[in-house]
Enzyme design. Structure first.
Site, PDB file in Angstrom:
ATOM      1  N   ASP A 227       0.824  -1.203   0.000  1.00 48.94           N
ATOM      2  CA  ASP A 227       0.000   0.000   0.000  1.00 48.94           C
ATOM      3  C   ASP A 227       0.868   1.268   0.000  1.00 48.94           C
ATOM      4  O   ASP A 227       1.846   1.357   0.757  1.00 48.94           O
ATOM      5  CB  ASP A 227      -0.858  -0.046   1.279  1.00 48.94           C
ATOM      6  CG  ASP A 227      -1.851   1.095   1.379  1.00 48.94           C
ATOM      7  OD1 ASP A 227      -2.755   1.146   0.536  1.00 48.94           O
ATOM      8  OD2 ASP A 227      -1.725   1.914   2.305  1.00 48.94           O
ATOM      9  N   GLU A 287       1.307  -0.560  -5.101  1.00 50.62           N
ATOM     10  CA  GLU A 287       0.406   0.556  -5.381  1.00 50.62           C
ATOM     11  C   GLU A 287       1.294   1.720  -5.805  1.00 50.62           C
ATOM     12  O   GLU A 287       1.711   2.541  -4.998  1.00 50.62           O
ATOM     13  CB  GLU A 287      -0.436   0.943  -4.155  1.00 50.62           C
ATOM     14  CG  GLU A 287      -1.546   1.896  -4.594  1.00 50.62           C
ATOM     15  CD  GLU A 287      -2.142   2.765  -3.481  1.00 50.62           C
ATOM     16  OE1 GLU A 287      -3.128   3.465  -3.772  1.00 50.62           O
ATOM     17  OE2 GLU A 287      -1.621   2.776  -2.360  1.00 50.62           O
TER      18      GLU A 287
HETATM   19  C1  GLC Z   1      -4.010   3.385  -0.368  1.00 55.58           C
HETATM   20  C2  GLC Z   1      -5.296   2.589  -0.348  1.00 55.58           C
HETATM   21  C3  GLC Z   1      -6.406   3.487   0.105  1.00 55.58           C
HETATM   22  C4  GLC Z   1      -6.091   3.959   1.498  1.00 55.58           C
HETATM   23  C5  GLC Z   1      -4.722   4.636   1.543  1.00 55.58           C
HETATM   24  C6  GLC Z   1      -4.249   4.819   2.961  1.00 55.58           C
HETATM   25  O1  GLC Z   1      -4.043   4.409  -1.292  1.00 55.58           O
HETATM   26  O2  GLC Z   1      -5.524   2.018  -1.606  1.00 55.58           O
HETATM   27  O3  GLC Z   1      -7.643   2.830   0.074  1.00 55.58           O
HETATM   28  O4  GLC Z   1      -7.071   4.855   1.941  1.00 55.58           O
HETATM   29  O5  GLC Z   1      -3.730   3.864   0.915  1.00 55.58           O
HETATM   30  O6  GLC Z   1      -3.838   3.603   3.512  1.00 55.58           O
END
Ligand code: GLC
Length: 565
Positions: A227, A287
């Site tokens: 993440d 991500e």
């Molecule tokens: C990432 C996740 C998102 C979350 C953020 C904070 O972007 O995909 O859903 O709110 O991280 O953890």
């Protein structure tokens, strides 16, 4: 004697390996995650086994057969660890357990065992940048300035005027610093204040986090989606970010986040996580929001020793059906020489059905998109419900919003509830997800767009996905083949080949709302017109035998065929 036996064994092994490689080249395309189709599911919304309105692990276990039949090889489950649920699981209070709302570690074991039986691997979501403020690490860290865990998070004194240490803005609104009156210092949080940033410069933090991944690998997960990796580090001297003109959805000044995002140290951590992953044959998915393809390429690592699957979000930024735009994004991804990762929707962005739909041909467009991202060179990651044509159910009233950013940013920012609604299993109330009121409402279109109804209709989006996925699993060219763009000047039709060892799959996609004709010169690619055999198609046909191959496509039609030299 013993030595001789060993030498003989080694010789036999080498000979065996040579024989095997003559049978099937062990190329880079044979790593399991390159052959696999991934599927992201939001556990709150996938399947509710105990009818409390919220999905759970036993629910996922009960749907493993569905996932296998669909053609999914690995599921990425958004965080299901213990969490106060401020950010619906992205605020973790224990990295090595399951939130009771979702079940227990035993339920996890049962899910992993069922997955193994059905050939569906489990990928967990690792929230690397921050924990919950209720995590015991933060509870200790905030207890006193001298607590041994103080340096596990980022604490600083405020400015002389009592204001925060610098001008950094939280991406979820307001200052990225919160004053904790207990010690009179501020802590840093790039996301909500309930999500304090871990201090990745501290080796103890690194060790604890690497160990958390080991815990799950040993328990049976095959990898992690990492993440928000670009937010892991901040400059040590906490310089102010340059202020840009304008304000964001929350009314904060726009800033250039050059001192608290995408710092080079991120790559050291990616290498560290990869080392642990390699000990377990696991895969890392990133991500990885980037501004351009060169930045994305960096996440693979200079020596291919970082993330195997950094997600290409530039692709999701093509927000209209456009042959030239998709063509150039594919060309950019291909130019890296790396293994692409294709995504069209996820839990943070409006569903593709709404982003691309024109209100008239939405189902045809959903099939067209499947025809695209499931046939490109690389690994696709589906989002649950895309295979049904699930639509976004964006809240229309502030009081209905669950996602805190939607409440804070209303009406400009409506939050992410719309793309997180329950999976549509049938036309029963609540789309058959739960007998209780689900945590989010399903859109009305569930009556036609659901698993039970679509399973019975050979022309449904679901059955189209199944056909394409089945083809992808059995056709070597779709997995191993190179990507060759065709008719690159065509403004309406995106056409390409996937070529592999004298064979090829041809994909022709009408990215327009008008009928189109596409002439494909197969001979120029060393391929036969006579051997063309139709594969999976919608609203299209080809005149075979003649050269060039003439493909007629209705609006948003898809034509796929195979041929060979
Ligand atoms: C990432 C996740 C998102 C979350 C953020 C904070 O972007 O995909 O859903 O709110 O991280 O953890």
């Amino acid at each position: 004697m013993l030595r001789c036996t060993r030498i003989l064994t080694v010789v036999l092994l080498i000979a065996g390996a040579t024989f095997m490689s003559a049978q099937k080249p062990v190329g880079p395309g044979h790593e399991w995650w390159k052959r696999a189709v991934f599927y992201e599911l939001y556990p709150r919304s996938f399947a509710d086994s105990n009818n409390d309105g919220i999905g759970d692990l036993n629910g996922i276990t009960s749907k493993m057969g569905y996932l296998r039949d669909l053609g999914v090889d690995a599921i990425w489950i958004s965080p299901c660890f213990p969490s106060p649920q401020v950010d619906f699981g992205y605020d973790v209070s224990d990295y090595e357990n399951i939130d009771p709302m979702y079940g227990t570690l035993k339920d996890f074991d049962a899910m992993a065992a069922e997955g193994k039986k059905q050939g569906v691997r489990i990928i967990f979501d690792f929230v690397v940048n921050h924990s919950s403020d209720k995590h015991p690490w933060f509870v200790e860290s905030s207890a006193s300035k001298t607590n041994p865990k103080r340096d596990w998070y980022i604490w600083r004194d405020g400015k002389a005027d009592g204001g925060p240490p610098n001008n950094w803005i939280s991406t979820f609104g307001g200052s990225a610093w919160k004053l904790d009156p207990r010690t009179g210092q501020f802590y840093y949080h790039y996301f909500y204040a309930e999500q304090p940033d871990l201090n990745w410069r501290n080796p103890e933090v690194q060790k604890a986090m690497y160990d958390a991944t080991r815990f799950w690998y040993k328990r049976g997960v095959s990898g992690f989606r990492l993440d928000a990796v670009d937010t892991l580090f901040e400059v040590a001297n906490l310089q102010d970010n340059p202020v840009l003109p304008g304000t964001n959805h929350f009314g904060d000044p726009e800033t250039d986040e050059k001192y608290n995002k995408k710092l080079p140290e991120v790559h050291d951590v990616m290498r560290g996580l990869r080392k642990v992953a390699d000990e377990h044959g696991a895969v890392l998915i990133g991500e990885t929001w980037t501004d351009n393809i060169a930045e994305l390429k960096e996440y693979y690592g200079e020596k291919n020793d970082e993330i195997q699957m950094p997600m290409n979000f530039l692709f999701t930024e093509v927000n209209k059906i456009s042959a030239p735009e998709f063509r150039s994004q594919i060309a950019a991804a291909e130019s890296t020489g790396q293994w692409p990762v294709w995504v069209i929707s996820n839990h943070d962005i409006v569903r593709s059905y709404n982003r691309y739909g024109d209100g008239q041909h939405n189902d045809a467009i959903a099939k067209l998109l499947a025809g695209l991202y499931l046939t490109l060179r690389g690994t696709p990651i589906m989002y649950y419900g895309e295979e049904l044509g699930m639509e976004n159910n964006t809240p229309t009233r502030k009081e209905d919003v669950q996602d805190p950013i939607g409440r804070r940013g209303w009406p400009e920012e409506k939050g992410r509830d719309g793309e997180r609604t329950p999976m549509q299993w049938s036309d029963a109330p609540n789309a058959g997800f739960s007998t209780a009121k689900p945590w989010l409402p399903v859109p009305n279109s569930y009556k036609t767009h659901n698993v039970a109804t679509e399973s019975k209709d050979p022309e449904s989006i679901l059955n189209f996905y199944k056909r394409v996925l089945a083809l992808r699993h059995k056709n070597e060219a779709l997995i191993e083949g190179s990507y060759v763009a065709l008719n690159e000047a065509d403004a309406n039709v995106l056409a390409y080949l996937r070529k592999y060892e004298g064979k090829a799959v041809l994909v022709v996609l009408n990215m327009s709302g008008a009928a189109q004709e596409s002439n494909i010169d197969l001979a120029a690619q060393g391929l036969s017109n006579e051997k063309v055999r139709d594969l999976v198609n919608t609203a299209s046909k080809a005149e075979k035998g003649k050269a060039p191959l003439k493909v007629s496509l209705e609006p948003f039609g898809v034509y796929m065929a195979e041929t060979s030299q």
